[in-house]
Scaffold this motif. Structure first.
Motif, PDB file in Angstrom:
ATOM      1  N   PHE A 139     -21.091 -16.615  11.504  1.00 13.30           N
ATOM      2  CA  PHE A 139     -22.170 -17.228  10.723  1.00 13.30           C
ATOM      3  C   PHE A 139     -22.945 -18.138  11.667  1.00 13.30           C
ATOM      4  CE2 PHE A 139     -18.762 -17.115   7.321  1.00 13.30           C
ATOM      5  CZ  PHE A 139     -19.332 -16.092   6.598  1.00 13.30           C
ATOM      6  N   THR A 140     -24.232 -18.317  11.398  1.00 11.51           N
ATOM      7  CA  THR A 140     -24.943 -19.456  11.977  1.00 11.51           C
ATOM      8  C   THR A 140     -25.165 -20.436  10.830  1.00 11.51           C
ATOM      9  OG1 THR A 140     -27.053 -18.352  11.581  1.00 11.51           O
ATOM     10  CG2 THR A 140     -26.140 -18.187  13.807  1.00 11.51           C
ATOM     11  N   ILE A 141     -25.214 -21.722  11.157  1.00  8.68           N
ATOM     12  CA  ILE A 141     -25.479 -22.743  10.134  1.00  8.68           C
ATOM     13  C   ILE A 141     -26.316 -23.857  10.749  1.00  8.68           C
ATOM     14  CG2 ILE A 141     -24.489 -24.092   8.257  1.00  8.68           C
ATOM     15  CD1 ILE A 141     -21.719 -23.041   8.895  1.00  8.68           C
ATOM     16  N   VAL A 142     -27.390 -24.244  10.060  1.00 10.24           N
ATOM     17  CA  VAL A 142     -28.101 -25.479  10.394  1.00 10.24           C
ATOM     18  C   VAL A 142     -27.538 -26.519   9.448  1.00 10.24           C
ATOM     19  CG1 VAL A 142     -30.326 -26.660  10.403  1.00 10.24           C
ATOM     20  CG2 VAL A 142     -30.189 -24.251  11.083  1.00 10.24           C
ATOM     21  N   LEU A 143     -26.919 -27.564  10.001  1.00  9.50           N
ATOM     22  CA  LEU A 143     -26.252 -28.522   9.104  1.00  9.50           C
ATOM     23  C   LEU A 143     -26.336 -29.948   9.633  1.00  9.50           C
ATOM     24  CD1 LEU A 143     -23.738 -28.440  11.121  1.00  9.50           C
ATOM     25  CD2 LEU A 143     -22.595 -27.099   9.386  1.00  9.50           C
ATOM     26  N   GLU A 144     -26.196 -30.867   8.707  1.00  8.91           N
ATOM     27  CA  GLU A 144     -26.128 -32.275   9.080  1.00  8.91           C
ATOM     28  C   GLU A 144     -24.814 -32.475   9.841  1.00  8.91           C
ATOM     29  OE1 GLU A 144     -28.761 -33.786   5.241  1.00  8.91           O
ATOM     30  OE2 GLU A 144     -26.570 -33.791   5.082  1.00  8.91           O
ATOM     31  N   SER A 145     -24.902 -33.315  10.894  1.00  9.69           N
ATOM     32  CA  SER A 145     -23.771 -33.382  11.834  1.00  9.69           C
ATOM     33  C   SER A 145     -22.454 -33.851  11.203  1.00  9.69           C
ATOM     34  CB  SER A 145     -24.121 -34.297  13.008  1.00  9.69           C
ATOM     35  OG  SER A 145     -25.302 -33.859  13.612  1.00  9.69           O
ATOM     36  N   TRP A 146     -22.532 -34.539  10.045  1.00  4.19           N
ATOM     37  CA  TRP A 146     -21.269 -35.000   9.437  1.00  4.19           C
ATOM     38  C   TRP A 146     -20.388 -33.838   9.006  1.00  4.19           C
ATOM     39  CZ3 TRP A 146     -20.858 -33.405   4.369  1.00  4.19           C
ATOM     40  CH2 TRP A 146     -22.055 -33.207   3.654  1.00  4.19           C
ATOM     41  N   TRP A 147     -20.949 -32.629   8.955  1.00  2.00           N
ATOM     42  CA  TRP A 147     -20.119 -31.479   8.606  1.00  2.00           C
ATOM     43  C   TRP A 147     -19.158 -31.083   9.730  1.00  2.00           C
ATOM     44  CZ3 TRP A 147     -19.235 -29.134   4.125  1.00  2.00           C
ATOM     45  CH2 TRP A 147     -20.193 -29.229   3.107  1.00  2.00           C
ATOM     46  N   LEU A 148     -19.500 -31.404  10.983  1.00  3.21           N
ATOM     47  CA  LEU A 148     -18.731 -30.822  12.102  1.00  3.21           C
ATOM     48  C   LEU A 148     -17.231 -31.096  12.018  1.00  3.21           C
ATOM     49  CD1 LEU A 148     -21.228 -31.327  15.072  1.00  3.21           C
ATOM     50  CD2 LEU A 148     -20.714 -29.227  13.798  1.00  3.21           C
ATOM     51  N   PRO A 149     -16.808 -32.369  11.849  1.00  2.00           N
ATOM     52  CA  PRO A 149     -15.356 -32.586  11.750  1.00  2.00           C
ATOM     53  C   PRO A 149     -14.738 -31.916  10.529  1.00  2.00           C
ATOM     54  CG  PRO A 149     -16.604 -34.639  11.390  1.00  2.00           C
ATOM     55  CD  PRO A 149     -17.580 -33.615  11.874  1.00  2.00           C
ATOM     56  N   ARG A 150     -15.527 -31.766   9.471  1.00  2.72           N
ATOM     57  CA  ARG A 150     -14.992 -31.098   8.273  1.00  2.72           C
ATOM     58  C   ARG A 150     -14.720 -29.623   8.566  1.00  2.72           C
ATOM     59  NH1 ARG A 150     -16.597 -33.593   3.038  1.00  2.72           N
ATOM     60  NH2 ARG A 150     -16.522 -31.462   2.237  1.00  2.72           N
ATOM     61  N   LEU A 151     -15.644 -28.978   9.284  1.00  2.55           N
ATOM     62  CA  LEU A 151     -15.430 -27.550   9.596  1.00  2.55           C
ATOM     63  C   LEU A 151     -14.194 -27.387  10.471  1.00  2.55           C
ATOM     64  CD1 LEU A 151     -19.058 -26.232  10.247  1.00  2.55           C
ATOM     65  CD2 LEU A 151     -17.736 -26.175   8.133  1.00  2.55           C
ATOM     66  N   LEU A 152     -14.073 -28.260  11.476  1.00  2.78           N
ATOM     67  CA  LEU A 152     -12.904 -28.152  12.371  1.00  2.78           C
ATOM     68  C   LEU A 152     -11.624 -28.390  11.590  1.00  2.78           C
ATOM     69  CD1 LEU A 152     -14.269 -29.996  15.539  1.00  2.78           C
ATOM     70  CD2 LEU A 152     -14.198 -27.530  15.077  1.00  2.78           C
ATOM     71  N   ASP A 153     -11.673 -29.376  10.693  1.00  7.81           N
ATOM     72  CA  ASP A 153     -10.472 -29.731   9.934  1.00  7.81           C
ATOM     73  C   ASP A 153     -10.050 -28.617   8.961  1.00  7.81           C
ATOM     74  OD1 ASP A 153      -8.552 -31.864   9.483  1.00  7.81           O
ATOM     75  OD2 ASP A 153      -9.343 -31.873   7.434  1.00  7.81           O
ATOM     76  N   GLN A 154     -10.987 -27.762   8.574  1.00  6.15           N
ATOM     77  CA  GLN A 154     -10.588 -26.637   7.713  1.00  6.15           C
ATOM     78  C   GLN A 154     -10.208 -25.416   8.545  1.00  6.15           C
ATOM     79  OE1 GLN A 154     -14.131 -26.559   5.260  1.00  6.15           O
ATOM     80  NE2 GLN A 154     -14.955 -24.756   6.221  1.00  6.15           N
ATOM     81  N   GLY A 155     -10.131 -25.612   9.880  1.00  5.85           N
ATOM     82  CA  GLY A 155      -9.593 -24.564  10.747  1.00  5.85           C
ATOM     83  C   GLY A 155     -10.626 -23.561  11.235  1.00  5.85           C
ATOM     84  N   TRP A 156     -11.925 -23.940  11.186  1.00  4.57           N
ATOM     85  CA  TRP A 156     -12.960 -23.021  11.625  1.00  4.57           C
ATOM     86  C   TRP A 156     -13.400 -23.364  13.048  1.00  4.57           C
ATOM     87  CZ3 TRP A 156     -16.910 -21.798   7.114  1.00  4.57           C
ATOM     88  CH2 TRP A 156     -16.192 -21.218   6.054  1.00  4.57           C
ATOM     89  N   VAL A 157     -13.722 -22.306  13.832  1.00  7.22           N
ATOM     90  CA  VAL A 157     -14.198 -22.517  15.194  1.00  7.22           C
ATOM     91  C   VAL A 157     -15.730 -22.588  15.145  1.00  7.22           C
ATOM     92  CG1 VAL A 157     -14.285 -21.555  17.514  1.00  7.22           C
ATOM     93  CG2 VAL A 157     -12.225 -21.262  16.111  1.00  7.22           C
ATOM     94  N   ALA A 158     -16.249 -23.827  15.278  1.00  4.55           N
ATOM     95  CA  ALA A 158     -17.699 -24.046  15.207  1.00  4.55           C
ATOM     96  C   ALA A 158     -18.197 -24.428  16.593  1.00  4.55           C
ATOM     97  CB  ALA A 158     -18.015 -25.159  14.213  1.00  4.55           C
ATOM     98  N   ARG A 159     -19.240 -23.736  17.070  1.00  6.92           N
ATOM     99  CA  ARG A 159     -19.784 -24.034  18.399  1.00  6.92           C
ATOM    100  C   ARG A 159     -21.247 -24.394  18.280  1.00  6.92           C
ATOM    101  NH1 ARG A 159     -16.615 -19.503  19.857  1.00  6.92           N
ATOM    102  NH2 ARG A 159     -14.857 -20.164  21.136  1.00  6.92           N
ATOM    103  N   PRO A 160     -21.664 -25.514  18.905  1.00  2.91           N
ATOM    104  CA  PRO A 160     -23.073 -25.890  18.819  1.00  2.91           C
ATOM    105  C   PRO A 160     -23.969 -24.905  19.570  1.00  2.91           C
ATOM    106  CG  PRO A 160     -21.880 -27.394  20.271  1.00  2.91           C
ATOM    107  CD  PRO A 160     -20.855 -26.475  19.667  1.00  2.91           C
ATOM    108  N   LEU A 161     -25.141 -24.633  19.014  1.00  4.26           N
ATOM    109  CA  LEU A 161     -26.125 -23.778  19.699  1.00  4.26           C
ATOM    110  C   LEU A 161     -27.099 -24.606  20.520  1.00  4.26           C
ATOM    111  CD1 LEU A 161     -26.822 -21.330  16.740  1.00  4.26           C
ATOM    112  CD2 LEU A 161     -26.010 -20.660  19.009  1.00  4.26           C
ATOM    113  N   GLY A 162     -27.052 -25.934  20.322  1.00  7.19           N
ATOM    114  CA  GLY A 162     -27.966 -26.815  21.049  1.00  7.19           C
ATOM    115  C   GLY A 162     -27.626 -28.260  20.708  1.00  7.19           C
ATOM    116  N   LEU A 163     -28.540 -29.154  21.061  1.00  2.24           N
ATOM    117  CA  LEU A 163     -28.318 -30.577  20.810  1.00  2.24           C
ATOM    118  C   LEU A 163     -28.769 -30.944  19.398  1.00  2.24           C
ATOM    119  CD1 LEU A 163     -29.614 -31.932  24.223  1.00  2.24           C
ATOM    120  CD2 LEU A 163     -27.235 -31.822  23.427  1.00  2.24           C
TER     121      LEU A 163
END
Ligand code: COA
Ligand code: U4Y
Length: 218
Positions: A139-163
């Motif tokens: 998936f790609t997702i445009v999201l507010e940065s507060w989601w990042l730790p939540r995605l990791l904590d649910q066991g998903w591998v999320a990689r930034p596409l940019g800054l």
């Protein structure tokens, strides 16, 4: 709560629910989140990414909507390609096996649940189940940065596409999330989602999830 897959080919079964859905989106995104650019005179929050290609996952209890998520193929225009291309250093992702996720929500009185499975976890697990079922790789997702730790904590591998950039005074970032059985199993096990949750009314059997048991994928 069951999560219904609603697409162009079966939307005739959900006309009233979709009408309620777009009005609920107005309540959540325009009224509550104050995303003023989404306001429309008819008080239905429908944007340029709600097309025949869009897939909706709606968490329903009876005919009441509890949670939702929207998926758009990246071969069509997306938030990332049309609105925020600067979030991806290597240009927008356009692949048949990658969909963009957006408009996740849980109705107010079902947020912050503690006893599992929480509505928020179920709708996230549903997106991963759908991605696996139709053979996506990410998936790609445009999201507010507060989601990042939540995605990791649910066991998903999320990689930034940019800054990250500031949008409406919120730090916002684009990521890819890998779609694989492990990501589905992790969210199920970490968030007490017991297994497949999708309902495929009048959709081809061939696409339906072959997933059965989250432990088997680990
Ligand atoms: N800004 C920053 N952090 C937020 C946030 C926001 N707008 N919304 C939620 N969070 C974070 C907070 O850490 C929050 O914990 P807190 O309430 O102790 O601060 C945590 O997420 C849990 O959120 P909560 O709403 O209690 O529960 P949830 O996990 O069941 O649901 C959402 C999360 C995002 C689905 C739900 O809040 C929602 O539907 N919000 C409105 C729609 C929305 O903003 N969706 C995201 C953009 S598409
Ligand atoms: C639109 C104009 O939250 N502006 C728009 C349009 C960035 C900004 O996008 C604006 C949206 C969560 C909006 C806001 O200020 C994903 C998520 N995505 C947001 C969304 O719209 O769903 C976009 C980032 S917010 O005003 N904006 N649309 N025209 N048409 C996510 C999804 C899946 C999960 C986890 C989190 O796994």
């Amino acid at each position: 709560m069951d999560v219904h897959v609603i697409r162009h080919d079966n939307r005739h079964l959900y006309s009233q629910i979709l009408e309620d859905y777009f009005r609920l989106r107005h309540q959540i995104y325009v009224v509550e989140r104050k995303w003023a650019e989404l306001e429309r005179p008819d008080k239905r929050e429908v944007d340029q990414f709600d097309t025949e290609e869009t897939v909706y996952l709606l968490g329903l209890e009876g005919r009441s909507i509890i949670a939702g998520m929207r998926l758009v193929p990246t071969t069509a225009p997306t938030l990332l390609s049309e609105l925020f291309p600067g979030l991806s250093l290597n240009g927008p992702v356009r692949r048949t096996d990658v969909y963009e996720l957006s408009r996740i929500f849980v109705v107010k009185n079902r947020r912050g649940e503690h006893a599992g499975p929480r509505a928020e976890a179920v709708i996230q697990a549903a997106a991963m189940e759908y991605g696996l079922s139709i053979g996506l790789s990410a998936f790609t997702i445009v999201l507010e940065s507060w989601w990042l730790p939540r995605l990791l904590d649910q066991g998903w591998v999320a990689r930034p596409l940019g800054l990250p950039i500031e949008i409406d005074s919120m730090s916002t970032v684009a990521v890819t999330v890998e779609v694989n059985e492990r990501a589905w199993a992790e969210i199920c096990l970490r968030r007490s989602v017991p297994g497949p949750v999708l309902v495929w009314q009048d959709l081809p059997v061939i696409e339906r999830s072959a997933l059965r048991e989250p432990f088997a994928a680990l």
